[in-house]
Write a protein that holds these residues in place. Structure first.
Motif, PDB file in Angstrom:
ATOM      1  N   GLY A 127      17.094  38.907   3.466  1.00 50.18           N
ATOM      2  CA  GLY A 127      16.400  39.037   4.753  1.00 50.18           C
ATOM      3  C   GLY A 127      14.926  38.760   4.577  1.00 50.18           C
ATOM      4  N   PRO A 128      14.127  38.988   5.622  1.00 50.75           N
ATOM      5  CA  PRO A 128      12.685  38.737   5.525  1.00 50.75           C
ATOM      6  C   PRO A 128      12.043  39.580   4.418  1.00 50.75           C
ATOM      7  CG  PRO A 128      13.341  39.043   7.808  1.00 50.75           C
ATOM      8  CD  PRO A 128      14.521  39.439   6.967  1.00 50.75           C
ATOM      9  N   ALA A 129      11.163  38.967   3.659  1.00 51.98           N
ATOM     10  CA  ALA A 129      10.456  39.666   2.586  1.00 51.98           C
ATOM     11  C   ALA A 129       9.128  38.962   2.335  1.00 51.98           C
ATOM     12  CB  ALA A 129      11.288  39.697   1.305  1.00 51.98           C
ATOM     13  N   ILE A 130       8.229  39.686   1.705  1.00 52.28           N
ATOM     14  CA  ILE A 130       6.920  39.146   1.324  1.00 52.28           C
ATOM     15  C   ILE A 130       6.807  39.244  -0.184  1.00 52.28           C
ATOM     16  CG2 ILE A 130       4.426  39.406   1.535  1.00 52.28           C
ATOM     17  CD1 ILE A 130       4.971  40.878   4.211  1.00 52.28           C
ATOM     18  N   LEU A 131       6.519  38.128  -0.835  1.00 49.33           N
ATOM     19  CA  LEU A 131       6.345  38.122  -2.284  1.00 49.33           C
ATOM     20  C   LEU A 131       4.865  38.007  -2.616  1.00 49.33           C
ATOM     21  CD1 LEU A 131       9.275  36.635  -1.692  1.00 49.33           C
ATOM     22  CD2 LEU A 131       9.222  36.430  -4.171  1.00 49.33           C
ATOM     23  N   LEU A 132       4.434  38.791  -3.596  1.00 44.34           N
ATOM     24  CA  LEU A 132       3.046  38.758  -4.042  1.00 44.34           C
ATOM     25  C   LEU A 132       2.954  37.954  -5.331  1.00 44.34           C
ATOM     26  CD1 LEU A 132       1.890  42.469  -3.501  1.00 44.34           C
ATOM     27  CD2 LEU A 132       2.172  40.618  -1.833  1.00 44.34           C
ATOM     28  N   ALA A 133       2.085  36.952  -5.334  1.00 49.86           N
ATOM     29  CA  ALA A 133       1.893  36.091  -6.508  1.00 49.86           C
ATOM     30  C   ALA A 133       0.479  36.301  -7.033  1.00 49.86           C
ATOM     31  CB  ALA A 133       2.124  34.634  -6.152  1.00 49.86           C
ATOM     32  N   HIS A 134       0.375  36.941  -8.193  1.00 46.79           N
ATOM     33  CA  HIS A 134      -0.925  37.263  -8.768  1.00 46.79           C
ATOM     34  C   HIS A 134      -1.428  36.203  -9.747  1.00 46.79           C
ATOM     35  CE1 HIS A 134      -0.005  41.279  -7.174  1.00 46.79           C
ATOM     36  NE2 HIS A 134      -1.264  41.614  -7.400  1.00 46.79           N
ATOM     37  N   SER A 135      -0.612  35.216 -10.066  1.00 46.37           N
ATOM     38  CA  SER A 135      -1.013  34.176 -11.022  1.00 46.37           C
ATOM     39  C   SER A 135      -0.233  32.905 -10.739  1.00 46.37           C
ATOM     40  CB  SER A 135      -0.742  34.632 -12.456  1.00 46.37           C
ATOM     41  OG  SER A 135       0.659  34.686 -12.705  1.00 46.37           O
ATOM     42  N   ALA A 136      -0.736  31.789 -11.278  1.00 43.60           N
ATOM     43  CA  ALA A 136      -0.043  30.515 -11.094  1.00 43.60           C
ATOM     44  C   ALA A 136       1.308  30.505 -11.806  1.00 43.60           C
ATOM     45  CB  ALA A 136      -0.924  29.371 -11.600  1.00 43.60           C
ATOM     46  N   ARG A 137       1.370  31.107 -12.989  1.00 41.31           N
ATOM     47  CA  ARG A 137       2.651  31.172 -13.697  1.00 41.31           C
ATOM     48  C   ARG A 137       3.645  32.026 -12.929  1.00 41.31           C
ATOM     49  NH1 ARG A 137       2.519  33.370 -19.334  1.00 41.31           N
ATOM     50  NH2 ARG A 137       4.517  32.338 -19.568  1.00 41.31           N
ATOM     51  N   GLY A 138       3.157  33.120 -12.371  1.00 43.73           N
ATOM     52  CA  GLY A 138       4.025  33.952 -11.563  1.00 43.73           C
ATOM     53  C   GLY A 138       4.519  33.218 -10.332  1.00 43.73           C
ATOM     54  N   ALA A 139       3.636  32.449  -9.706  1.00 38.85           N
ATOM     55  CA  ALA A 139       4.011  31.683  -8.528  1.00 38.85           C
ATOM     56  C   ALA A 139       5.071  30.640  -8.866  1.00 38.85           C
ATOM     57  CB  ALA A 139       2.782  31.016  -7.926  1.00 38.85           C
ATOM     58  N   ALA A 140       4.963  30.015 -10.033  1.00 39.41           N
ATOM     59  CA  ALA A 140       5.953  29.023 -10.444  1.00 39.41           C
ATOM     60  C   ALA A 140       7.325  29.666 -10.651  1.00 39.41           C
ATOM     61  CB  ALA A 140       5.489  28.327 -11.719  1.00 39.41           C
ATOM     62  N   ARG A 141       7.344  30.873 -11.221  1.00 36.43           N
ATOM     63  CA  ARG A 141       8.621  31.582 -11.373  1.00 36.43           C
ATOM     64  C   ARG A 141       9.200  31.943 -10.013  1.00 36.43           C
ATOM     65  NH1 ARG A 141      10.058  34.924 -15.567  1.00 36.43           N
ATOM     66  NH2 ARG A 141      12.120  34.863 -14.602  1.00 36.43           N
ATOM     67  N   ILE A 142       8.332  32.406  -9.119  1.00 37.52           N
ATOM     68  CA  ILE A 142       8.771  32.740  -7.768  1.00 37.52           C
ATOM     69  C   ILE A 142       9.360  31.505  -7.092  1.00 37.52           C
ATOM     70  CG2 ILE A 142       7.914  33.315  -5.468  1.00 37.52           C
ATOM     71  CD1 ILE A 142       5.927  35.222  -6.858  1.00 37.52           C
ATOM     72  N   ALA A 143       8.702  30.366  -7.256  1.00 38.49           N
ATOM     73  CA  ALA A 143       9.183  29.131  -6.655  1.00 38.49           C
ATOM     74  C   ALA A 143      10.581  28.787  -7.151  1.00 38.49           C
ATOM     75  CB  ALA A 143       8.212  27.994  -6.948  1.00 38.49           C
ATOM     76  N   ALA A 144      10.813  28.954  -8.446  1.00 34.94           N
ATOM     77  CA  ALA A 144      12.122  28.627  -9.009  1.00 34.94           C
ATOM     78  C   ALA A 144      13.212  29.557  -8.471  1.00 34.94           C
ATOM     79  CB  ALA A 144      12.061  28.708 -10.531  1.00 34.94           C
ATOM     80  N   LEU A 145      12.886  30.832  -8.326  1.00 36.82           N
ATOM     81  CA  LEU A 145      13.886  31.809  -7.881  1.00 36.82           C
ATOM     82  C   LEU A 145      14.199  31.692  -6.393  1.00 36.82           C
ATOM     83  CD1 LEU A 145      12.657  34.980  -9.818  1.00 36.82           C
ATOM     84  CD2 LEU A 145      14.683  33.609 -10.319  1.00 36.82           C
ATOM     85  N   THR A 146      13.263  31.160  -5.626  1.00 35.45           N
ATOM     86  CA  THR A 146      13.450  31.108  -4.171  1.00 35.45           C
ATOM     87  C   THR A 146      13.754  29.701  -3.661  1.00 35.45           C
ATOM     88  OG1 THR A 146      11.055  30.820  -3.838  1.00 35.45           O
ATOM     89  CG2 THR A 146      11.912  33.080  -3.815  1.00 35.45           C
TER      90      THR A 146
END
Length: 225
Positions: free
Chosen positions: A155-174
């Motif tokens: 469902g709707p959610a908000i993800l917090l990305a504190h770093s570029a590496r973290g954002a890249a992992r988030i991108a892969a998972l979503t």
């Protein structure tokens, strides 16, 4: 809306607590774990300033950090500055933007010899002709998401990305499932690393955790209207 905190500990627990204090439904999903590296501090007299771009560098530096206490610290963000002060360092400047902006300010104010106490994996910085020496004192390594993590994105959610590496992992998972998901990024570079297709993307005005949580709260309020 669930607020998903992806940064490593100990910051993850602090962010979750900050978000819950505002009444947000915050859930921990750390995607990395930080650990110390063996390192030796150089002669502080060879440098004009100490650059810190993450509080992890202070937390994980160990006893060698004391040998650099004579250097004025230029820190990115309030959390990094606070960690440096708690460790007995003297913070000369707290940058309110990203690391490159702080380096630009340092080199323009006659700080040509900069020691950057940093992580093993990091983005490059342009020293503009100054001497910028990167000295890794910690590593941040990927870990598997907690069991059942995929349900968070049902469902709707908000993800917090504190770093570029973290954002890249988030991108892969979503990948392929971002239509109902929103992103809060700590800088424009971090937002870029997270890819496209998000319901909403917010870049915080300052690179600190308080601004991240405040932005998440604003998105939740917007969703309720």
């Amino acid at each position: 809306m669930t607020v998903v905190v992806t940064r490593p500990e100990p910051g993850n627990a602090a962010t979750v607590a900050r978000a819950r204090a505002l009444g947000l439904d915050a859930e921990a999903m750390p995607l990395f774990a930080a650990r110390s590296l063996a390192w030796r501090a150089p002669d502080a007299g060879d440098y004009d300033a100490l650059l810190l771009t993450s509080a992890q560098a202070v937390r994980l530096a160990g006893d060698e950090l004391a040998r650099l206490a004579s250097l004025p610290v230029h820190a990115v963000g309030l959390a990094t500055a606070a960690a440096a002060t708690s460790a007995g360092l003297t913070v000369a400047v707290t940058g309110s933007s990203d690391a490159q902006a702080l380096v630009d300010a340092m080199t323009s104010s006659e700080k040509p010899r900069i020691l950057w106490l940093c992580g093993r994996d990091r983005s490059d910085l342009d020293a503009k002709g100054a001497r910028l020496v990167a000295l890794p004192c910690y590593a941040v390594e990927p870990v598997d998401p907690p069991a059942g993590w995929a349900r968070i994105f049902d469902g709707p959610a908000i993800l917090l990305a504190h770093s570029a590496r973290g954002a890249a992992r988030i991108a892969a998972l979503t990948e392929g499932r971002r239509g109902a998901l929103s992103l809060v990024a700590i800088s424009p570079a971090v937002a870029k690393a997270a890819g496209e297709g998000w319901a909403f993307v917010t870049v915080t005005p300052t690179p600190d955790d308080a601004a991240m949580v405040t932005a998440a709260y604003a998105l939740c309020q917007k969703a309720q209207k």
